[in-house]
Design a protein around this motif. Structure first.
Motif: not given
Length: 193
Positions: A104, A100, A107-108
């Motif tokens: 993140q 997870d 995607s950032h």
């Protein structure tokens, strides 16, 4: 203002030579530091410069396509290898201890990867376009370095960034990285072949 002048000059240069769009991309982190040291707006809206740089790369590609160049025709094999390497790194999230958090991070940083790895290489289609990009990095980077040295507030080795939360020290490596790109551009522009 000076910010508008630099932005307008970049857009005009990109309209003349699309490869110049690589200049703000390579100078992005140093440019952000300088802008944040001069105006709190850029500290409050940190993504503003990133979006503008991405739009300049897209503008460069659009100009290249509309002017009849074929930037997507001769993509080098090493480019495909780099893209495959990044897909492998993305797939490694599956066996990550904390997938997870890893997703993140992916995607950032996805917009940076799309611009830096996916779009930017298409702007270099010849030796001349490489020279134009290097010249753009040299001019923009040297300008930002001089403006930062002369007009930004310094606290020891940090550039003071003005934000809504008070003044904070910037990342000195951002300027060092950009200055390195400027020196490398100057050296590569001196090569005749």
């Amino acid at each position: 203002s000076l910010y508008g002048f630099i932005g307008t000059a970049l857009v005009i240069a990109i309209l003349r030579s699309p490869a110049v769009a690589l200049a703000p991309m390579f100078c992005m982190f140093g440019l952000e530091q300088w802008l944040q040291s001069m105006n709190p707006f850029f500290s409050r809206n940190q993504e503003f410069v990133n979006i503008l740089v991405g739009l300049m790369v897209v503008l460069g590609l659009a100009v290249a396509v509309l002017s009849g160049r074929r930037p997507f025709a001769d993509y080098p094999a090493v480019g495909y290898v780099v893209i495959l390497l990044f897909f492998y790194a993305l797939a490694s999230v599956i066996w990550s201890p904390q997938p997870d958090i890893a997703m993140q991070q992916w995607s950032h940083h996805a917009p940076y990867l799309i611009v830096f790895i996916g779009l930017a290489p298409f702007l270099i289609s010849s030796t001349e376009s490489l020279r134009q990009a290097l010249f753009g990095v040299l001019i923009l980077g040297a300008t930002v370095v001089v403006l930062t040295l002369l007009f930004s507030e310094w606290d020891r080795r940090f550039i003071v960034l003005h934000s809504a939360y008070g003044d904070v020290g910037g990342n000195p490596l951002a300027m060092a990285q950009m200055a390195g790109y400027v020196v490398l551009s100057a050296l590569l522009l001196n090569v005749t072949r």
